[in-house]
Design a protein around this motif. Structure first.
Motif, PDB file in Angstrom:
ATOM      1  N   MET A   1      -2.187  -0.668  24.758  1.00 60.08           N
ATOM      2  CA  MET A   1      -1.898  -1.307  23.437  1.00 60.08           C
ATOM      3  C   MET A   1      -0.204  -0.804  22.954  1.00 60.08           C
ATOM      4  N   THR A   2       0.146  -1.982  22.571  1.00 68.33           N
ATOM      5  CA  THR A   2       1.533  -2.190  22.370  1.00 68.33           C
ATOM      6  C   THR A   2       1.935  -1.478  21.137  1.00 68.33           C
ATOM      7  N   GLU A   3       3.028  -0.599  20.792  1.00 63.98           N
ATOM      8  CA  GLU A   3       3.308   0.418  19.859  1.00 63.98           C
ATOM      9  C   GLU A   3       3.824  -0.564  18.619  1.00 63.98           C
ATOM     10  N   GLN A   4       3.095  -0.417  17.546  1.00 63.48           N
ATOM     11  CA  GLN A   4       3.551  -1.128  16.165  1.00 63.48           C
ATOM     12  C   GLN A   4       4.780  -0.383  15.547  1.00 63.48           C
ATOM     13  N   THR A   5       5.697  -1.142  15.292  1.00 62.41           N
ATOM     14  CA  THR A   5       7.133  -0.582  14.819  1.00 62.41           C
ATOM     15  C   THR A   5       6.796  -0.318  13.364  1.00 62.41           C
ATOM     16  N   TYR A   6       7.691   0.641  12.486  1.00 60.60           N
ATOM     17  CA  TYR A   6       7.531   0.709  11.298  1.00 60.60           C
ATOM     18  C   TYR A   6       7.833  -0.572  10.205  1.00 60.60           C
ATOM     19  N   CYS A   7       8.594  -1.518  10.878  1.00 61.56           N
ATOM     20  CA  CYS A   7       9.040  -2.807  10.281  1.00 61.56           C
ATOM     21  C   CYS A   7       7.748  -3.563  10.151  1.00 61.56           C
ATOM     22  N   ASP A   8       7.014  -3.506  11.250  1.00 61.31           N
ATOM     23  CA  ASP A   8       5.840  -4.340  11.282  1.00 61.31           C
ATOM     24  C   ASP A   8       4.811  -3.966  10.529  1.00 61.31           C
ATOM     25  N   ARG A   9       4.568  -2.505  10.572  1.00 61.07           N
ATOM     26  CA  ARG A   9       3.690  -1.666   9.567  1.00 61.07           C
ATOM     27  C   ARG A   9       3.932  -2.108   8.427  1.00 61.07           C
ATOM     28  N   LEU A  10       5.359  -2.117   7.652  1.00 61.69           N
ATOM     29  CA  LEU A  10       5.658  -2.254   6.286  1.00 61.69           C
ATOM     30  C   LEU A  10       5.431  -3.841   6.032  1.00 61.69           C
ATOM     31  N   VAL A  11       5.511  -4.882   6.979  1.00 63.72           N
ATOM     32  CA  VAL A  11       5.088  -6.211   6.740  1.00 63.72           C
ATOM     33  C   VAL A  11       3.551  -6.169   6.550  1.00 63.72           C
ATOM     34  N   GLN A  12       2.641  -5.597   7.380  1.00 63.78           N
ATOM     35  CA  GLN A  12       1.449  -5.771   7.085  1.00 63.78           C
ATOM     36  C   GLN A  12       0.808  -4.837   5.939  1.00 63.78           C
ATOM     37  N   ASP A  13       1.576  -3.898   5.560  1.00 62.37           N
ATOM     38  CA  ASP A  13       1.124  -3.150   4.415  1.00 62.37           C
ATOM     39  C   ASP A  13       1.731  -3.655   2.930  1.00 62.37           C
ATOM     40  N   THR A  14       2.495  -4.534   3.059  1.00 65.33           N
ATOM     41  CA  THR A  14       3.259  -5.104   1.742  1.00 65.33           C
ATOM     42  C   THR A  14       2.162  -5.479   0.811  1.00 65.33           C
ATOM     43  N   PRO A  15       1.132  -6.491   1.330  1.00 67.42           N
ATOM     44  CA  PRO A  15       0.174  -6.917   0.303  1.00 67.42           C
ATOM     45  C   PRO A  15      -0.833  -5.906  -0.292  1.00 67.42           C
ATOM     46  N   PHE A  16      -1.090  -4.677   0.531  1.00 67.63           N
ATOM     47  CA  PHE A  16      -1.693  -3.781   0.042  1.00 67.63           C
ATOM     48  C   PHE A  16      -1.137  -2.979  -0.988  1.00 67.63           C
ATOM     49  N   LEU A  17       0.294  -2.707  -0.769  1.00 65.89           N
ATOM     50  CA  LEU A  17       1.114  -1.898  -1.833  1.00 65.89           C
ATOM     51  C   LEU A  17       1.489  -2.659  -3.068  1.00 65.89           C
ATOM     52  N   MET A  18       1.283  -4.059  -2.672  1.00 66.80           N
ATOM     53  CA  MET A  18       1.613  -4.823  -3.917  1.00 66.80           C
ATOM     54  C   MET A  18       0.508  -4.881  -4.898  1.00 66.80           C
ATOM     55  N   GLY A  19      -0.696  -4.252  -4.463  1.00 68.32           N
ATOM     56  CA  GLY A  19      -2.100  -4.499  -5.285  1.00 68.32           C
ATOM     57  C   GLY A  19      -1.847  -3.980  -6.648  1.00 68.32           C
ATOM     58  N   HIS A  20      -2.656  -4.434  -7.483  1.00 65.91           N
ATOM     59  CA  HIS A  20      -2.405  -3.826  -8.981  1.00 65.91           C
ATOM     60  C   HIS A  20      -2.806  -2.298  -8.882  1.00 65.91           C
ATOM     61  N   GLY A  21      -2.122  -1.459  -9.657  1.00 67.16           N
ATOM     62  CA  GLY A  21      -2.410   0.046  -9.719  1.00 67.16           C
ATOM     63  C   GLY A  21      -2.140   0.797  -8.393  1.00 67.16           C
ATOM     64  N   ARG A  22      -1.901   0.152  -7.339  1.00 69.13           N
ATOM     65  CA  ARG A  22      -1.850   0.973  -6.074  1.00 69.13           C
ATOM     66  C   ARG A  22      -0.415   2.150  -6.356  1.00 69.13           C
ATOM     67  N   LEU A  23       0.645   1.898  -6.923  1.00 67.62           N
ATOM     68  CA  LEU A  23       1.717   2.772  -6.914  1.00 67.62           C
ATOM     69  C   LEU A  23       1.906   2.759  -8.513  1.00 67.62           C
ATOM     70  N   SER A  24       1.967   3.930  -8.864  1.00 70.37           N
ATOM     71  CA  SER A  24       2.575   4.076 -10.449  1.00 70.37           C
ATOM     72  C   SER A  24       4.138   4.016 -10.324  1.00 70.37           C
ATOM     73  N   GLU A  25       4.527   3.887 -11.640  1.00 69.04           N
ATOM     74  CA  GLU A  25       6.024   3.595 -11.792  1.00 69.04           C
ATOM     75  C   GLU A  25       6.612   4.819 -11.493  1.00 69.04           C
ATOM     76  N   GLN A  26       6.116   6.136 -11.714  1.00 66.38           N
ATOM     77  CA  GLN A  26       6.492   7.323 -11.287  1.00 66.38           C
ATOM     78  C   GLN A  26       6.707   7.478  -9.577  1.00 66.38           C
ATOM     79  N   GLN A  27       5.740   7.228  -9.095  1.00 64.09           N
ATOM     80  CA  GLN A  27       5.693   7.245  -7.716  1.00 64.09           C
ATOM     81  C   GLN A  27       6.791   6.302  -7.061  1.00 64.09           C
TER      82      GLN A  27
END
Length: 183
Positions: A1-27
């Motif tokens: 299996m090919t190793e996933q780069t951090y940039c690829d992971r960030l592209v994959q995780d961006t919709p999840f991180l943008m979800g409402h209430g995932r990250l607080s303003e302080q975080q």
């Protein structure tokens, strides 16, 4: 299996991180400050001020930050994940890229091995089955052979499979059809 780069992971995780209430303003502020203070080459003071602007909504600031990181290099994305781990560890464990990494690690480690787990139903299910088995064993052991208790018990047990779980009902039906002979 090919190793996933951090940039690829960030592209994959961006919709999840943008979800409402995932990250607080302080975080988000803590992540921005860490990237700015420890790694000023990742976020300059000007960028940090832009991403921490209280006039902009949290969603816009987070979207700008993630877009900035996606356009940067692999090391910057790796430092973002390190900051995310430090300041939002429970969220870091739930990231889609983390789940795919854990699943791929588990399949590589467990390939060809069978599961030895007996049951995932918990201790109450075990105690219920143990109690039922002990009750049946006492019923068979303690009833004298000339007693009329055993036929009555068989009649009651004949209706029990309707109420009891299907796994237990097989054993009850086997008891009913079994020739007890010596009792």
């Amino acid at each position: 299996m090919t190793e996933q780069t951090y940039c690829d992971r960030l592209v994959q995780d961006t919709p999840f991180l943008m979800g409402h209430g995932r990250l607080s303003e302080q975080q988000v502020d803590k992540i921005i400050l860490q990237l700015n203070r420890y790694y000023p080459q990742i976020l300059s003071n000007k960028d940090a001020e832009k991403f921490r602007n209280p006039k902009a909504s949290l969603r816009v600031r987070l979207c700008d930050l993630l877009g900035h990181l996606q356009r940067s290099n692999e090391r910057d994305c790796q430092e973002f994940y390190r900051a995310l781990y430090i300041h939002a560890q429970p969220l870091h464990r739930c990231l889609p890229s983390q789940r795919t990494l854990q699943i791929s690690d588990c399949t590589e480690l467990d390939s060809g091995t069978a599961s030895h787990e007996l049951s995932d139903r918990g201790p109450m299910a075990f105690l219920a089955c143990l109690g039922l088995a002990a009750g049946l064993a006492l019923l068979i052991y303690c009833c004298p052979s000339d007693s009329k208790v055993l036929p009555r018990a068989r009649r009651v047990l004949g209706f029990s499979p309707i109420i009891v779980d299907r796994h237990v009902s097989r054993f009850l039906l086997a008891f009913l059809t079994d020739n007890l002979g010596g009792l």
